[in-house]
Scaffold this motif. Structure first.
Motif, mmCIF file in Angstrom:
data_model
loop_
_atom_site.group_PDB
_atom_site.id
_atom_site.type_symbol
_atom_site.label_atom_id
_atom_site.label_comp_id
_atom_site.label_asym_id
_atom_site.label_seq_id
_atom_site.Cartn_x
_atom_site.Cartn_y
_atom_site.Cartn_z
ATOM 1 N N SER A 183 0.883 -1.173 -0.254
ATOM 2 C CA SER A 183 0.082 0.040 0.023
ATOM 3 C C SER A 183 0.911 1.428 -0.061
ATOM 4 N N LEU A 184 0.222 2.378 -0.177
ATOM 5 C CA LEU A 184 1.131 3.821 -0.348
ATOM 6 C C LEU A 184 1.636 3.985 1.018
ATOM 7 N N ALA A 185 0.850 3.532 1.997
ATOM 8 C CA ALA A 185 1.409 3.860 3.542
ATOM 9 C C ALA A 185 2.579 2.912 3.729
ATOM 10 N N GLU A 186 2.337 1.897 3.495
ATOM 11 C CA GLU A 186 3.503 0.989 3.683
ATOM 12 C C GLU A 186 4.872 1.144 2.889
ATOM 13 N N LEU A 187 4.728 1.924 1.676
ATOM 14 C CA LEU A 187 5.731 2.341 0.907
ATOM 15 C C LEU A 187 6.373 3.507 1.580
ATOM 16 N N ASP A 188 5.597 4.431 2.107
ATOM 17 C CA ASP A 188 6.145 5.644 2.693
ATOM 18 C C ASP A 188 6.943 5.180 3.883
ATOM 19 N N LEU A 189 6.118 4.363 4.905
ATOM 20 C CA LEU A 189 6.945 3.972 5.974
ATOM 21 C C LEU A 189 8.237 3.340 5.725
ATOM 22 N N GLU A 190 8.334 2.426 4.595
ATOM 23 C CA GLU A 190 9.495 1.827 4.172
ATOM 24 C C GLU A 190 10.568 2.782 3.922
ATOM 25 N N ARG A 191 10.194 3.576 3.016
ATOM 26 C CA ARG A 191 11.095 4.860 2.585
ATOM 27 C C ARG A 191 11.607 5.527 3.893
ATOM 28 N N SER A 192 10.779 5.823 4.730
ATOM 29 C CA SER A 192 11.186 6.827 5.859
ATOM 30 C C SER A 192 11.911 5.997 6.880
ATOM 31 N N PHE A 193 11.665 4.606 7.020
ATOM 32 C CA PHE A 193 12.176 3.849 8.351
ATOM 33 C C PHE A 193 13.110 2.802 7.918
ATOM 34 N N GLY A 194 13.261 2.744 6.545
ATOM 35 C CA GLY A 194 14.325 1.513 6.063
ATOM 36 C C GLY A 194 14.904 0.767 6.825
ATOM 37 N N THR A 195 15.978 0.945 7.575
ATOM 38 C CA THR A 195 16.851 0.300 8.260
ATOM 39 C C THR A 195 16.785 0.539 9.483
ATOM 40 N N ARG A 196 15.751 1.165 10.065
ATOM 41 C CA ARG A 196 15.641 1.391 11.652
ATOM 42 C C ARG A 196 15.153 0.064 12.130
ATOM 43 N N PRO A 197 15.792 -0.321 13.453
ATOM 44 C CA PRO A 197 15.430 -1.583 14.186
ATOM 45 C C PRO A 197 13.894 -1.534 14.312
ATOM 46 N N GLN A 198 13.364 -2.661 14.341
ATOM 47 C CA GLN A 198 11.940 -2.933 14.621
ATOM 48 C C GLN A 198 11.555 -2.463 16.054
ATOM 49 N N ALA A 199 12.309 -2.696 17.027
ATOM 50 C CA ALA A 199 12.048 -2.344 18.653
ATOM 51 C C ALA A 199 12.034 -0.778 18.574
ATOM 52 N N GLU A 200 12.758 -0.131 17.922
ATOM 53 C CA GLU A 200 13.070 1.377 18.258
ATOM 54 C C GLU A 200 11.634 1.850 17.263
ATOM 55 N N LEU A 201 11.385 1.217 16.142
ATOM 56 C CA LEU A 201 10.170 1.910 15.363
ATOM 57 C C LEU A 201 9.121 1.525 16.065
ATOM 58 N N ALA A 202 8.747 0.394 16.836
ATOM 59 C CA ALA A 202 7.566 0.053 17.561
ATOM 60 C C ALA A 202 7.549 1.213 18.791
ATOM 61 N N LEU A 203 8.590 1.714 19.344
ATOM 62 C CA LEU A 203 8.524 2.601 20.439
ATOM 63 C C LEU A 203 8.178 4.054 19.957
ATOM 64 N N ASP A 204 8.584 4.159 18.693
ATOM 65 C CA ASP A 204 8.209 5.649 18.103
ATOM 66 C C ASP A 204 6.638 5.525 17.632
ATOM 67 N N VAL A 205 6.337 4.601 17.140
ATOM 68 C CA VAL A 205 4.926 4.354 16.901
ATOM 69 C C VAL A 205 3.934 4.505 18.086
ATOM 70 N N ALA A 206 4.354 3.827 19.257
ATOM 71 C CA ALA A 206 3.603 3.813 20.395
ATOM 72 C C ALA A 206 3.653 5.365 20.824
ATOM 73 N N ALA A 207 4.769 6.020 20.941
ATOM 74 C CA ALA A 207 4.863 7.517 21.202
ATOM 75 C C ALA A 207 4.156 8.641 20.403
ATOM 76 N N ALA A 208 4.176 8.024 19.102
ATOM 77 C CA ALA A 208 3.252 8.949 18.329
ATOM 78 C C ALA A 208 1.628 8.797 18.425
ATOM 79 N N ILE A 209 1.224 7.517 18.692
ATOM 80 C CA ILE A 209 -0.181 7.311 19.027
ATOM 81 C C ILE A 209 -0.371 7.926 20.420
ATOM 82 N N GLU A 210 0.386 7.837 21.375
ATOM 83 C CA GLU A 210 0.285 8.454 22.888
ATOM 84 C C GLU A 210 0.207 9.803 22.733
ATOM 85 N N ALA A 211 0.870 10.648 21.625
ATOM 86 C CA ALA A 211 0.789 12.162 21.663
ATOM 87 C C ALA A 211 -0.306 12.632 20.897
ATOM 88 N N LEU A 212 -1.239 11.783 20.354
ATOM 89 C CA LEU A 212 -2.486 12.070 19.727
ATOM 90 C C LEU A 212 -3.392 12.705 20.554
#
Length: 173
Positions: A95-124
């Motif tokens: 999907s376009l969203a998956e492509l955007d995320l892949e480009r933005s976060f390409g090589t970031r560790p999964q655990a780091e990305l999960a923490l960032d997503v959780a923080a982003a949702i918490e900030a809403l």
């Protein structure tokens, strides 16, 4: 798939031919929209739609509930799009969203990305956070969320869209 009434779905599950035809008619526009956004081309999208409708007509009796119905159907379409892409030796569709995320976060560790997503949702803001969590984590339909929160279908769609945009903005900073 929110337009399929539960009594019609139940009748189709029990083998009522007219109900099955009606469920297919109601489901087809949503399936087609999803296939067009998931498959590589319009021919593949049409093939995926036909496969999904054919399987639905044969297997509707095995689908346990109306809640599981759309997830099952979209999974069939996604798998068919992936199968068609593999047949042409193309990478699986995203999907376009998956492509955007892949480009933005390409090589970031999964655990780091999960923490960032959780923080982003918490900030809403709470009204966006609740809708995003119900849709993306609990996998509730838009209509189920609207009913549980006492809001309109369109209002929930708008909140979900805005909440997802805010998450993307947070993650891109």
């Amino acid at each position: 798939m929110n337009g399929v009434p539960s009594h019609l779905f139940d009748a189709a599950r029990l083998g009522d031919r007219e109900a099955i035809v009606k469920v297919l008619e109601i489901a087809q526009p949503d399936i087609r929209r999803y296939a067009r956004s998931t498959c590589r081309g319009s021919a593949d999208a049409e093939d995926a739609v036909q496969e999904a409708l054919w399987l639905l007509s044969r297997k509707i009796g095995t689908i346990r509930s109306l809640t599981a119905f759309s997830a099952w159907l979209f999974t069939v379409v996604r798998r068919e799009c992936t199968r068609l892409a593999r047949a042409l030796r193309l990478p699986p569709p995203q999907s376009l969203a998956e492509l955007d995320l892949e480009r933005s976060f390409g090589t970031r560790p999964q655990a780091e990305l999960a923490l960032d997503v959780a923080a982003a949702i918490e900030a809403l803001p709470p009204h966006y956070r609740e809708v995003v969590l119900l849709r993306d984590l609990r996998e509730m339909t838009i209509d189920e969320i609207a009913a549980s929160l006492g809001e309109t279908h369109q209002g929930i769609k708008a909140k979900l869209h805005r909440g997802r945009l805010l998450v993307r903005e947070y993650l891109s900073d």
